[in-house]
Design an enzyme around this catalytic site. Structure first.
Site, short mmCIF file in Angstrom:
data_model
loop_
_atom_site.label_atom_id
_atom_site.label_comp_id
_atom_site.label_asym_id
_atom_site.label_seq_id
_atom_site.Cartn_x
_atom_site.Cartn_y
_atom_site.Cartn_z
N LYS A 88 42.60 2.90 21.67
CA LYS A 88 42.51 2.71 20.23
C LYS A 88 43.88 2.94 19.62
CE LYS A 88 39.04 1.98 17.23
NZ LYS A 88 37.82 1.19 17.44
N GLY A 193 27.95 -3.55 7.59
CA GLY A 193 26.72 -3.18 6.89
C GLY A 193 26.05 -4.33 6.17
#
EC number: 1.4.1.23
Length: 360
Positions: A88, A193
Site C-alpha cells: 500500500k 457506498g
C-alpha cells in the site's frame, strides 16, 4: 533518535502488526510529494494495493496507516485467491490542495523504481484519471481508464463483493441470502457506498445512510426518495431495528465506543481496517454480532485491478467477485468449528496460504 522514529521502527520490526519486507519513504521537493510505500509480503507474488492521498496530521500517522493497510492487503489478496502479496502507498497532503500532474508523475517514478515489487492502484483520494497519469511513468499501475488500457472504476466490483458478503451473512444468520425486508445502514456513500445502495434497493432492503459530505447524501436521496438519512455515524449505529451496519468510509469504525451501542446484528462493509484494535472482534462476538471480515468482503476491487494486469474482462472479474459469497460462508464455518471469531478464522486461512507459498 526521535520518539516518532522509535515508534515506527518498533511497529515495523517488533510488533505483531509489523513484519513488512520493505518500506520506502519518498520525497520530491519540487512537486511537494511526500509518500510512503509499504510492502508487507511478496510470498504470493508482487505486492498489490492502492495509493491513498490523505491529509494526515503527522508523518507518523501516515507511516502507521501505510503499514496497516499493506498488511491488510496481504490478507485480502490471499483470501481473494490472487497471486499477489500485499502493499500500500500513502501520499501525505490534501489532494484538493496539492495534487498536480507533476506530483503524480514524480510518484510514478518512485513506484517504477521498485521494479515491479509493488503494483499500485486507486484508493481514497485517488481516481482513475490519477492512475492514468502515474502510468505514464510506471507500467506497474492498474485502475487505469479503459481508454488507456485499464479496467476503470474498481468501486463497482468492490460494492458487488460487499453485497455478496451481506448475502452470505444473511444466509448464515437467518437461513436465507436475500436482504428483502432487512434494514441496512451505510456509513459513507461515496465511491463504493453509492453502488452498494443500488444493490440493496434492488434486493428489497430498507436503506439508511449517512456521510460527512452533505452533497453525497443529497445525491442518494434525490435519486432514491425511499432511502432515509441520519445526521452522523453515531446516530446510524443506534438506529432501532438495524439488521446490518456497513462501514464504508475510513477505518477504525468498530471500537470501544461504537460496539457497545451498535444495534445491528451483522457488520459487513467496504472500509478497510474496521477493527480499531485487537480484541474488538471478540467484543462483537460476545454481543452476538456477526462480523464479516472487511478484507474478505471488500476484495472485489482488488480482484478487478489484478485482472487488468492480464487483459481485463469484466464478466470474468464479476464471476470471481461473486465467489466472495462462498468464501465468507467458509469463514463463518471455520470460525464455528474452531470456536473463534470470524476475523481470526479469516486470518488463519490467509496465513496458511501465505505460509504454504513460502515453502520450498
Amino acid at each position: 533518535m526521535t520518539d516518532v522514529t522509535n515508534g515506527v521502527l518498533h511497529t515495523l520490526f517488533h510488533s505483531d502488526q509489523g513484519g513488512h519486507e520493505q518500506v520506502v519513504l519518498c520525497q520530491d521537493r519540487a512537486t511537494g510529494l511526500k509518500a510512503v510505500i509499504a510492502i508487507h509480503s511478496t510470498a504470493l507474488g508482487p505486492a498489490l494495493g492502492g495509493t491513498r492521498f490523505y491529509p494526515y496530521a503527522t508523518e507518523e500517522q501516515a507511516v502507521a496507516d501505510a503499514l496497516n493497510l499493506a498488511r491488510g492487503m496481504s490478507y485480502k489478496n490471499a483470501m481473494a485467491g490472487l497471486d499477489h502479496g500485499g502493499g500500500k502507498a500513502v501520499i501525505i497532503g490534501d489532494p484538493e490542495l496539492i495534487k498536480t500532474e507533476e506530483l503524480l508523475l514524480a510518484y510514478g517514478r518512485f513506484v517504477a523504481s521498485l521494479g515491479g515489487r509493488y503494483v499500485t492502484a486507486c484508493d481514497v483520494g485517488t481516481y482513475v484519471a490519477d492512475m492514468d497519469v502515474v502510468a505514464r511513468e510506471c507500467r506497474w499501475t492498474t485502475g487505469r481508464s479503459p481508454e488507456n488500457g485499464g479496467a476503470g472504476d474498481s468501486s463497482v466490483l468492490t460494492a458487488f463483493g460487499v453485497y455478496q458478503g451481506m448475502r452470505a451473512s444473511a444466509q448464515h444468520l437467518w437461513g436465507d441470502p436475500t436482504l428483502r425486508g432487512r434494514t441496512v445502514g451505510i456509513a459513507g456513500v461515496g465511491k463504493v457506498g453509492h453502488h452498494l445502495v443500488e444493490h440493496l434497493l434492488d434486493d428489497g432492503a430498507d436503506v439508511v445512510i449517512t456521510d460527512v459530505r452533505e452533497e453525497a447524501v443529497g445525491r442518494i436521496l434525490h435519486r432514491h426518495p425511499a432511502v432515509r438519512a441520519v445526521a452522523d455515524t453515531e446516530a446510524l449505529i443506534r438506529v432501532e431495528g438495524l439488521d446490518i451496519y456497513a462501514p464504508c468510509a475510513l477505518g477504525g469504525a468498530l471500537n470501544d465506543d461504537s460496539v457497545p451501542v451498535l444495534t445491528a446484528k451483522v457488520v459487513c462493509g467496504a472500509a478497510n481496517n474496521q477493527l480499531a484494535h485487537p480484541g474488538v472482534e471478540k467484543d462483537l462476538a460476545d454481543r452476538g454480532i456477526l462480523y464479516a471480515p472487511d478484507y474478505v468482503v471488500n476484495a472485489g476491487g482488488v480482484i478487478q485491478v489484478a485482472d487488468e494486469l492480464h487483459g481485463f474482462d469484466f464478466d470474468r472479474c464479476k464471476a470471481k467477485a461473486a465467489k466472495i459469497f462462498d468464501t465468507t460462508l467458509g469463514i463463518f464455518a471455520r470460525a464455528k468449528a474452531d470456536g473463534i471469531p470470524p476475523a481470526a478464522a479469516a486470518d488463519r486461512i490467509a496465513e496458511q496460504r501465505m505460509a504454504e507459498a513460502r515453502r520450498p
